[in-house]
Each structure stands twice: as C-alpha cells, then as structure tokens.
Design a protein around this motif. Sequence first.
Motif, PDB file in Angstrom:
ATOM      1  N   ASP A  96       0.839  -1.211   0.000  1.00  0.00           N
ATOM      2  CA  ASP A  96       0.000   0.000   0.000  1.00  0.00           C
ATOM      3  C   ASP A  96       0.871   1.258   0.000  1.00  0.00           C
ATOM      4  O   ASP A  96       0.586   2.233  -0.697  1.00  0.00           O
ATOM      5  N   LYS A  97       1.944   1.226   0.816  1.00  0.00           N
ATOM      6  CA  LYS A  97       2.869   2.365   0.868  1.00  0.00           C
ATOM      7  C   LYS A  97       3.508   2.603  -0.502  1.00  0.00           C
ATOM      8  O   LYS A  97       3.670   3.743  -0.940  1.00  0.00           O
ATOM      9  N   TYR A  98       3.877   1.503  -1.175  1.00  0.00           N
ATOM     10  CA  TYR A  98       4.465   1.632  -2.513  1.00  0.00           C
ATOM     11  C   TYR A  98       3.471   2.289  -3.459  1.00  0.00           C
ATOM     12  O   TYR A  98       3.826   3.207  -4.217  1.00  0.00           O
ATOM     13  N   ALA A  99       2.223   1.812  -3.440  1.00  0.00           N
ATOM     14  CA  ALA A  99       1.211   2.342  -4.355  1.00  0.00           C
ATOM     15  C   ALA A  99       0.986   3.832  -4.130  1.00  0.00           C
ATOM     16  O   ALA A  99       0.759   4.592  -5.076  1.00  0.00           O
ATOM     17  N   ASP A 100       1.080   4.251  -2.868  1.00  0.00           N
ATOM     18  CA  ASP A 100       0.851   5.668  -2.540  1.00  0.00           C
ATOM     19  C   ASP A 100       2.067   6.534  -2.822  1.00  0.00           C
ATOM     20  O   ASP A 100       1.942   7.645  -3.367  1.00  0.00           O
ATOM     21  N   GLN A 101       3.268   6.044  -2.445  1.00  0.00           N
ATOM     22  CA  GLN A 101       4.421   6.957  -2.424  1.00  0.00           C
ATOM     23  C   GLN A 101       5.662   6.456  -3.152  1.00  0.00           C
ATOM     24  O   GLN A 101       6.620   7.211  -3.317  1.00  0.00           O
ATOM     25  N   GLY A 102       5.687   5.194  -3.581  1.00  0.00           N
ATOM     26  CA  GLY A 102       6.819   4.739  -4.370  1.00  0.00           C
ATOM     27  C   GLY A 102       7.767   3.824  -3.626  1.00  0.00           C
ATOM     28  O   GLY A 102       7.678   3.629  -2.418  1.00  0.00           O
ATOM     29  N   VAL A 103       8.737   3.277  -4.380  1.00  0.00           N
ATOM     30  CA  VAL A 103       9.626   2.254  -3.851  1.00  0.00           C
ATOM     31  C   VAL A 103      10.564   2.799  -2.785  1.00  0.00           C
ATOM     32  O   VAL A 103      10.986   2.073  -1.872  1.00  0.00           O
ATOM     33  N   GLN A 104      10.905   4.103  -2.870  1.00  0.00           N
ATOM     34  CA  GLN A 104      11.812   4.674  -1.861  1.00  0.00           C
ATOM     35  C   GLN A 104      11.234   4.530  -0.462  1.00  0.00           C
ATOM     36  O   GLN A 104      11.966   4.315   0.505  1.00  0.00           O
ATOM     37  N   GLU A 105       9.899   4.624  -0.360  1.00  0.00           N
ATOM     38  CA  GLU A 105       9.243   4.579   0.943  1.00  0.00           C
ATOM     39  C   GLU A 105       9.428   3.218   1.615  1.00  0.00           C
ATOM     40  O   GLU A 105       9.709   3.136   2.806  1.00  0.00           O
ATOM     41  N   ILE A 106       9.292   2.132   0.846  1.00  0.00           N
ATOM     42  CA  ILE A 106       9.327   0.804   1.479  1.00  0.00           C
ATOM     43  C   ILE A 106      10.756   0.336   1.736  1.00  0.00           C
ATOM     44  O   ILE A 106      10.969  -0.614   2.487  1.00  0.00           O
TER      45      ILE A 106
END
Length: 807
Positions: free
Chosen positions: A751-761
């Motif tokens: 969900d974090k990836y879908a919202d903000q991108g790979v850098q977030e995860i």
Amino acid sequence: MAGVNKTHLTETDIITKFILPAIKDAGWDVMTQIRQEVKLRDGKVVVRGKLAARLSVKSADIVLYHKPGMPLAVVEAKANKHEIGKGMQQGLDYARLLDVPFVFASNGDGFIFHDKTNPAQLESEIRLEDFPTPAQLWQKYCAWKGFTAAQLPVISQDYYDDSTGKSPRYYQLQAINKTVAAVSAGQKRVLLVMATGTGKTYTAFQIIWRLWKAKNKQRILFLADRNILVDQTKNNDFQPFGSAMAKVTGRKVDPAYEIQLALYQAITGSEEDQKAFKQVAPDFFDLIVIDECHRGSAAEDSAWREILEYFSSATQIGLTATPKETDDVSSTDYFGNPVYTYSLKEGIEDGFLAPYKVVRVDIDVDLQGWRPTKGQVDKHGELIDDRIYNQKDFDRTMVIDERTQLVAQTITDYLKRTNPMDKTIVFCNDIDHAERMRRALVNLNPEQVKKNEKYVMRITGDDDIGKGQLDNFINPKKAYPVIATTSELMTTGVDAQTCKLVVLDQNIQSMTKFKQIIGRGTRINEKYGKLWFTILDFKKATELFADERFDGVPEKVIRTTSAEISDPHSEFDELLADEATDEAGAESASAAEEHAATYSAAAGDNSGDFEEDEQRKIRKFHVNGVVVKVLAKRVQYYDADGKLVTESFQDYTRKTLLKDKEYASLDGFIRKWHSAARKQVIIEELEQLGILWQVLAEEVGKDLDPFDLLCHVVYGQPPLTRKERADNVRKRNYFSKYSEPAQNVLNSLLDKYADQGVQEIEDIQVLKLKPFDTLGRPLEIIKSSFGNKQAYEEAVNELENEIYQLA
C-alpha cells in the motif's frame, strides 16, 4: 605488507596500506605536500522546469604539491582487482585542470608513471619503492616550464593563507601561477580573461600578494572605473594588505602607501590640474592591475590610457570577462594574448557558475510592425512620421503604452508562478523606459508594493534614491528592492548573487554588453537557493547565444563611416554610457560629455537619449490605444555542449540515458534495476545525471514511479501506474508462503508503494509510521513477523522483484 591478499582490499585500503606509505617514504610531507580527495569541480547544475540538480563529480584521490597552491602531480588509485593503470585516464583529466605534467596510476602493486616532461617515453611502470622524491619532480617541473634560477624565488613565494580555509579553485590556481610566472620572466603586459562571477578580484589579490611578498613588486596601483568596484575590493579580497593599502581620495596620491586603489576618474581629468597621477614620478609604480580593462583603458585615445602610458615602465596586468576588439578599442593589441582564459561555458560545466533557462517572448507588433494612420498624432499632439515601426524602434523612437504594459504583465505573471520575491533586473532601452517600466510593475503588484514600497525600484545613473538602493538589491540578506528597472548602470560591476530573473527589453547588438548583462545572473549562492537563473527575452537578444563569439574569440567591430559612429547602438555609445553612469557622479558624467562633444556625429548624456547634434535629440513618439498581444513563447535550456536547445525534459532524459553504457538498452536497464539490492541507489545515481523525477512525472502527466517513467520515456514501453503494479502483485497471491503477521506487514508495504513509491518501502523507518506503529517498535515488528532483520530485508527485496515483474 607481505602476505596480505590485496585482491580483497577496497580502494581506500590500497591507498592507506600501499600508496600513501610509498609516497611518504619518498620524502613527501603529509602536512604541506599531500592532499587526499581533492574536489576540483563543484558539479554542473542541470535545470528543467522549476527544479535543478547538481551532477556528481569525482575527486582526485591524491594531489602532490611543491608547496600549498603549487600542484605537481596527480595520483589515481583503484582496487587491486583492476589493472595497475586503470585510473590513468581519470588522472590525466585532473592533471589537465591543474596544469601539471605528472600522473601516477596504481592498484597497490606499483605505479604507471605518466611524465609529460619525457616525450621519448611518456608512460613507464615503476615499483612502489621507486616513487620519485619532491626534489626530483620539482626539478623536472621547472625544466618543463622553462623557469630560470632568477625566477624561482618569485615562483616559490607562498600564497596568502586564509585562516577561514578559503583556497583558490583550480582555474584560479592556473591564472595566478601563469601570471606570476609571466611577470617573473619579465613580461610587461599581461591579460587575464575570466568570466563574470569566477573571482577575478580574489585572483588579482593572490597575484599581487605573492609578487609583493617576494619583493618583486613594491609599489602597486589597482585601477577600476566604478566606485563600487574599488570599495568592494578594498573591504573584501584586499583586506589582508591592512595598513599598507589606501584608496586614493581627494585627487591626491599619497606615496606613503605601497598598495593604492583608485578610480580612473579620481586621478585624471580633461584639465592638467586634474591629473593627480602626475604627482608621482613615472617610475613610482612598478605594478598596475587594471580591473575591467575592456572598457576605457583599452581605447587608444582614452584619457584613462594616458595613465597607463605615463607609468609605462610598470608591469601592467589587465583583468576582464569580455576582452574588446574593435578598430578603436583593443584589449589584446595593448596587453597581448591572454596568459589564461576561463570561459562562462567552462564555469557552468564545472558547476561554479549558474546555468540559465531562456524564455523567448514574441510580441505581435515587434514582429509584424506598427504603422500610424494617416495624419495620426501622438499623446503630445506631435504628428507621427508615417512609416512602419518595429522592434528596434519601440522605446527608442516609438513608445506604445500597451506594449510596456504587456511586458510588465508577463514579468509579473512569471514571478507569481515562481516566487514574487525573486530578485529581478529589467534592462530597458533608456532611463525614460526604465521609469515607465517601474510604474507599470508597481501598478501590477499592488499587494507587494503595499508590503514595502521598495518592491520595485528604478536604479539608474541619474537617480540618487535609486542608486542608494543598489547595495540593498545586491545584498542577499536584504529582501528589498526585489525588482530593479535599469538601463546602463547595472550592466557591470554589480555582484547580484541572488538575481534569479534577468529581463531583456533592451536592443542589444554588442556582444561585449550582452556578456556583461548575462553575467548579472551567473553567480551561484546555494545558501539562498540560487543555483540557476531565467532570462526573459522580449527583444531577440538571446539570439547572440548562437554566435560563436559568445564563448569564443572577442568580437571585432569595424567602423568606417560617420553614420556608423552615430548609430545609437554603437560600441562608442556603450563606452560612453559606461563612463557617464559611473558612480563617481557628476565629475565622471561631465568628463564623458566633454569627451563626447569632440564627436560631431554622436553624443550622449545620462538621460539615455542619443543626440544627433547639440540642438536636436532623436524624436520619440508616444501612443496608446494599440492592441498588443503575445504571439509565441518558447523555453530553451543550456545544454551540455554549451548551446541553447528547445527540448522537453523527456528528450533530455532519453538522450542522457541512451548515451550511458549501462542504460543504453532496455535489457541493460532492467538488469541493473533488478541487481540493485536497493532501488534508491539507482534513483539517486540517476538524479546525479540530472534526471529530475518530479519534473519528468509532471511532463509525462502520469502517476508513475521511476522504473516505469524510464521504461516509458526512454525505451518506449507501455507504463503501469504504481496502483496497477500493486494490484498485479496481489493477483499473483505470492504472499501465501508467509505467516499471517508477515503477510499483513507486506500488504501494508505494498500500500505504501502504491501511494508513495519504492523509496518509501526501502527505508526501515517506514515501520514507525501508520499503520505499523500500532504493531510495536520496528525491531519488535521484524522479530515477530520475520524472525530477524536479514529475513525482513530479503522479504522486502522479494516484494520489489514481484512489483517489477514485467508483463
């Protein structure tokens, strides 16, 4: 280090355990002769849209010096798994910048020695224990340079050691060392050409300091033609001279001081009793340094040249950003060819100068022309000459109020879209035009003017209130004035570090003047967010960027007729305007007017009008009620080859990646992406190549992460949004092999990836955010869901592989 397996050592280990010991054993002093990680460039600034990024630059591993400021050799190291000479090409590039003949490449087994002083064998392999001594390299260096024994005390004189840690940049070192060498060899006229904003005055200070301390030159005169230039020099770069230095005032040269700073206008004039320089003997000064020598001092018949000729026995060093070459004015005829040149293009490529974005605005009446109706009179009842008026006429012989309003509106709109507090200089045709532009901008920005009435100021040579605000305008700490309208006064000598918008509504035909105006924006001040600037061009002036003379040889202007001399855009009038608007005030202006009176064909005064004779000024008609509109706007960027190009950021990204070996194909890109343990490393690496993700995403207009942006823009693949990629992962149901707690964590990461991108995860700190914060501290979550940190990182890596599976 016998028995050590070098192949497993890092490059840093090779330097520490093998290379540095070999250099020290040869007698090189750690404190004064060896420097590690020497950063020679700052990294070019790439601009697209409203964003900018610095490209990464490598540092020279080791630079060896005869003494501080006098480089001799570059040493470039590589890990032992590489061939011994792998770093040579990199080292040769650094050696070129430092102007040194010696390069050593090593992997810890020995050295490949590149020796330009030995053309019979440029490169040879030597053992670690055979590294040359400082004396050996210095002797070879002096022979290579052709130094005589008599020169060595001057050549070896120390630089001024700044306690703040400031040291010369590589090109300043070259300029200083080449000038000191030329003077020590007896050269009497020396020319240095350095782009605006590259530190000419600091360079001049170090030259003078070394010659003075070596007692090669004892009495020194620094000449400038703007009061602000003299004061800035005295209070800033020249401050270390202390009590040995004085500014010439009151038309009196005090022989008690060894370092004298003077305005031309303060020591000479049209009358004999004004020639204060004659108070001392012709051989009094043994060194004269002339700032901005492309102006008055370069003209043969200039009163200012008289000073240089009076002190003809002195060594004379000319400094300029724009050497002038005309029939009447020649920097090189007087000073000779430059001993060193550092151009605007080089400054931008190295990251020391700000690049520019150009917005060209085409106005219909400028391109199509405007013609009065039969018998039409202007606002003052004057019958308008019946002809077609075009871009060259507007605001010189014809004023159209609506055109002024449109230009002011365009400036205002640009600042509202970017930042209304960005320092802006608007270059107008004359003082009358600058005043009308000021008024139009005031009326279009009532909210800003209400906050501070100095939001817009006219800063011209005839207005003491405006001139009084010049220091505030160029001071980064002072918010006001924000917008300065001007004609001639601010073309030179204005160190506007935070100027972010240069507006050209002035007819500019002189390349010298164009370079000076562009130089108002080229300084970088990262502390205040100034990395680049915009040129808003209404008069096609930026077409001069395409002229090879812009960053090449000086212009050569041939004058043959009186008609050409009377051209209001001529080099003569430019010179005249420089003199007349000098901050020395009325003395300078009156001297310039007297000088101008000798030319029956042309004269000028501080109003900016151009007189055809003593009685009649050029007629200027003033009309309104004309429909004026913008026909076209286009944005151009400074490209890697120094040219202005009209291209989208997608074009820039595609070209940049496809010429990089690792990204030249889709397969290569995907291979590199999948092999990276952390995608953030690649994202940051590409940012250093000038790939600005936010700008690219805005231009493409889709919510894509860096992987899909590049697949789409560079390689022409159909893109997937982050949400589509996340949905595809869930459809494959690969989570089922994990425990329920682990599945919950991975689902939330998706969900974090879908919202903000790979850098977030990829950042473990994500586990401190919602919804993870309800499950405990990050280490507790990892332990209860995955067992340990390694298992968690492997699960995240597998999640990324699932995300980026190609359809």
